[in-house]
Design a protein around this motif. Structure first.
Motif, PDB file in Angstrom:
ATOM      1  N   GLN A  23       0.804  -1.221   0.000  1.00  0.00           N
ATOM      2  CA  GLN A  23       0.000   0.000   0.000  1.00  0.00           C
ATOM      3  C   GLN A  23       0.839   1.274   0.000  1.00  0.00           C
ATOM      4  OE1 GLN A  23      -3.490   0.094  -0.176  1.00  0.00           O
ATOM      5  NE2 GLN A  23      -3.048  -2.023  -0.705  1.00  0.00           N
ATOM      6  N   THR A  39      -9.634  -8.793   9.840  1.00  0.00           N
ATOM      7  CA  THR A  39      -8.659  -9.833   9.509  1.00  0.00           C
ATOM      8  C   THR A  39      -7.852 -10.210  10.746  1.00  0.00           C
ATOM      9  OG1 THR A  39      -8.526  -9.028   7.235  1.00  0.00           O
ATOM     10  CG2 THR A  39      -6.722 -10.439   7.998  1.00  0.00           C
ATOM     11  N   GLU A  60      -3.315  -9.330   1.277  1.00  0.00           N
ATOM     12  CA  GLU A  60      -4.355  -9.035   0.284  1.00  0.00           C
ATOM     13  C   GLU A  60      -5.717  -8.890   0.935  1.00  0.00           C
ATOM     14  OE1 GLU A  60      -4.345 -11.807  -2.977  1.00  0.00           O
ATOM     15  OE2 GLU A  60      -2.178 -11.576  -3.246  1.00  0.00           O
ATOM     16  N   GLU A  61      -5.987  -9.705   1.951  1.00  0.00           N
ATOM     17  CA  GLU A  61      -7.235  -9.576   2.696  1.00  0.00           C
ATOM     18  C   GLU A  61      -7.308  -8.199   3.366  1.00  0.00           C
ATOM     19  OE1 GLU A  61     -10.000 -11.751   3.254  1.00  0.00           O
ATOM     20  OE2 GLU A  61      -9.120 -12.672   1.480  1.00  0.00           O
ATOM     21  N   GLU A  63      -5.757  -5.531   2.331  1.00  0.00           N
ATOM     22  CA  GLU A  63      -5.900  -4.565   1.246  1.00  0.00           C
ATOM     23  C   GLU A  63      -7.368  -4.429   0.838  1.00  0.00           C
ATOM     24  OE1 GLU A  63      -4.199  -3.937  -3.300  1.00  0.00           O
ATOM     25  OE2 GLU A  63      -3.349  -5.490  -2.017  1.00  0.00           O
ATOM     26  N   GLN A  64      -8.066  -5.560   0.713  1.00  0.00           N
ATOM     27  CA  GLN A  64      -9.490  -5.536   0.365  1.00  0.00           C
ATOM     28  C   GLN A  64     -10.312  -4.869   1.463  1.00  0.00           C
ATOM     29  OE1 GLN A  64     -10.665  -9.553  -0.526  1.00  0.00           O
ATOM     30  NE2 GLN A  64      -9.440  -9.621  -2.390  1.00  0.00           N
ATOM     31  N   GLU A  65      -9.996  -5.197   2.696  1.00  0.00           N
ATOM     32  CA  GLU A  65     -10.715  -4.598   3.828  1.00  0.00           C
ATOM     33  C   GLU A  65     -10.484  -3.087   3.876  1.00  0.00           C
ATOM     34  OE1 GLU A  65     -10.960  -5.100   8.674  1.00  0.00           O
ATOM     35  OE2 GLU A  65     -10.056  -6.712   7.493  1.00  0.00           O
ATOM     36  N   ALA A  67      -9.759  -1.148   1.319  1.00  0.00           N
ATOM     37  CA  ALA A  67     -10.487  -0.559   0.181  1.00  0.00           C
ATOM     38  C   ALA A  67     -11.973  -0.430   0.493  1.00  0.00           C
ATOM     39  CB  ALA A  67     -10.272  -1.397  -1.071  1.00  0.00           C
ATOM     40  N   GLU A  68     -12.553  -1.455   1.126  1.00  0.00           N
ATOM     41  CA  GLU A  68     -13.967  -1.420   1.472  1.00  0.00           C
ATOM     42  C   GLU A  68     -14.270  -0.326   2.490  1.00  0.00           C
ATOM     43  OE1 GLU A  68     -15.020  -5.345   2.814  1.00  0.00           O
ATOM     44  OE2 GLU A  68     -14.639  -6.218   0.838  1.00  0.00           O
ATOM     45  N   GLU A  71     -13.998   3.307   0.672  1.00  0.00           N
ATOM     46  CA  GLU A  71     -14.650   3.495  -0.621  1.00  0.00           C
ATOM     47  C   GLU A  71     -15.249   4.883  -0.761  1.00  0.00           C
ATOM     48  OE1 GLU A  71     -17.526   0.435  -1.242  1.00  0.00           O
ATOM     49  OE2 GLU A  71     -16.144  -0.757  -2.418  1.00  0.00           O
TER      50      GLU A  71
END
Length: 73
Positions: A23, A39, A60-61, A63-65, A67-68, A71
């Motif tokens: 990131q 996570t 990656e988990e 990173e997704q969290e 981003a969510e 948003e």
């Protein structure tokens, strides 16, 4: 299943470092996000043997969290 606490601490540090690199965050920023993430709670509580997943997968988990959660900003 629960993991050895010392091994978990090492796992956390590797995941945080990987997440920070992905990131472009400082380690402090990545550390703060990690310890307030879902996570982290899943790993800590031994849900679905998350502690057995690779460091890259867990980063990656995160990173997704991240981003969510960001948003709308």
């Amino acid at each position: 299943m629960t993991a050895n606490p010392i091994l978990l601490q090492k796992k956390y540090s590797r995941v945080i470092e990987c997440f920070a690199k992905q990131q472009g965050f400082s380690l402090d920023t990545a550390l703060d996000f990690f310890y307030h993430s879902e996570t982290y709670q899943l790993i800590r509580d031994g849900v679905s043997d998350m502690h057995c997943m690779s460091d890259a997968y867990l980063a990656e988990e995160l990173e997704q969290e991240y981003a969510e959660k960001n948003e709308g900003y």
